[in-house]
Scaffold this active site. Structure first.
Site, mmCIF file in Angstrom:
data_model
loop_
_atom_site.group_PDB
_atom_site.id
_atom_site.type_symbol
_atom_site.label_atom_id
_atom_site.label_comp_id
_atom_site.label_asym_id
_atom_site.label_seq_id
_atom_site.Cartn_x
_atom_site.Cartn_y
_atom_site.Cartn_z
ATOM 1 N N ASP A 91 0.866 -1.185 0.000
ATOM 2 C CA ASP A 91 0.000 0.000 0.000
ATOM 3 C C ASP A 91 0.902 1.234 0.000
ATOM 4 O O ASP A 91 1.551 1.539 1.003
ATOM 5 C CB ASP A 91 -0.900 0.020 1.248
ATOM 6 C CG ASP A 91 -2.018 -1.010 1.191
ATOM 7 O OD1 ASP A 91 -1.853 -2.026 0.485
ATOM 8 O OD2 ASP A 91 -3.042 -0.804 1.870
ATOM 9 N N LYS A 153 -7.090 3.549 -2.642
ATOM 10 C CA LYS A 153 -7.391 3.478 -1.210
ATOM 11 C C LYS A 153 -7.577 4.883 -0.668
ATOM 12 O O LYS A 153 -6.811 5.791 -1.000
ATOM 13 C CB LYS A 153 -6.248 2.754 -0.497
ATOM 14 C CG LYS A 153 -6.359 2.683 1.029
ATOM 15 C CD LYS A 153 -5.172 1.925 1.594
ATOM 16 C CE LYS A 153 -5.073 2.041 3.109
ATOM 17 N NZ LYS A 153 -3.878 1.354 3.659
ATOM 18 N N LYS A 182 -10.431 0.334 -1.794
ATOM 19 C CA LYS A 182 -10.222 0.012 -0.379
ATOM 20 C C LYS A 182 -10.548 1.246 0.454
ATOM 21 O O LYS A 182 -10.011 2.334 0.213
ATOM 22 C CB LYS A 182 -8.782 -0.425 -0.114
ATOM 23 C CG LYS A 182 -8.495 -0.669 1.380
ATOM 24 C CD LYS A 182 -7.068 -1.147 1.616
ATOM 25 C CE LYS A 182 -6.758 -1.222 3.107
ATOM 26 N NZ LYS A 182 -5.371 -1.681 3.386
#
Length: 217
Positions: A91, A153, A182
């Site tokens: 990430d 995300k 996400k």
């Protein structure tokens, strides 16, 4: 939605600066027991997790976290080491200042560079929505899509605010085909988790998920 279905979408997360190996072991054991998607931990623990748990725990980590404004070479080196240590998902945090300055090519190229390293392993791109205007969020969607990332995300959880359903709706309208979403940051209840999944999120960053749902398993 069954608790197990929610937990299967959760990155069981511990990214506090004070995290100890004992605490990391605890969330790894919970991940094994409750079958979360991954454990999301600082990169210094990845090799130790792989050595201790092997394939029984899927380890993920963060890059350029939480500010995102280190240089691209540093993010590449951090990613390469994490992958070598056994990280299965990365990430990354974008350079928020670059995006806000309209330097979308820089942001896109950085995503491309990290995705090239990741190959078949998952790359999620944290755009830190709390610092962005709607126009900038749309630009971020384009960068993530053109960069070839697997996920967009919302948040690090270390900014001024976390995920909102409004942002997920906006993402859904502007991300390219094949880019998943996400939601992370400030997700504490079962109702919130269900709402984000129903809105289209295939992954959640939620440190509280196991605590909230484990009695239902």
């Amino acid at each position: 939605m069954k608790a197990a279905e929610i937990l299967a979408r959760v990155d069981h997360t511990l990214l506090k600066q004070t995290a100890t190996w004992a605490e990391i072991q605890r969330i790894c054991e919970e991940a094994k027991t409750y079958h979360t998607a991954t454990v999301m931990v600082p990169s210094c623990f990845i090799a130790r997790i792989k050595e201790t748990y092997g394939e029984s725990v899927k380890a993920a980590t963060v890059v350029g976290f939480p500010n995102g404004n280190c240089n691209t070479a540093a993010k590449i080196a951090e990613t390469a080491q994490a992958l070598a240590d056994g990280a299965e998902e990365i990430d990354m945090v974008i350079n928020v200042g670059a995006l806000k300055a309209g330097e979308t090519k820089y942001v896109t190229d950085e995503i491309k560079a990290l995705k090239q390293l990741c190959g078949e392993r998952v790359l999620k791109v944290i755009v830190e929505t709390c610092f962005l205007t709607e126009e900038e969020k749309i630009a971020a969607c384009k960068c993530v899509t053109e960069g070839g990332a697997d996920f967009i995300k919302t948040s690090t959880g270390f900014g001024t605010a976390g995920a909102t359903l409004e942002d997920i709706k906006l993402f859904k309208e502007h991300i390219g085909e094949g880019v998943q979403m996400k939601a992370a940051g400030g997700i504490h209840t079962r109702e919130e988790m269900e709402a984000f999944i129903e809105a289209g999120c295939t992954r959640l960053g939620a440190s509280a998920a196991v605590k909230v749902l484990k009695d239902e398993i």
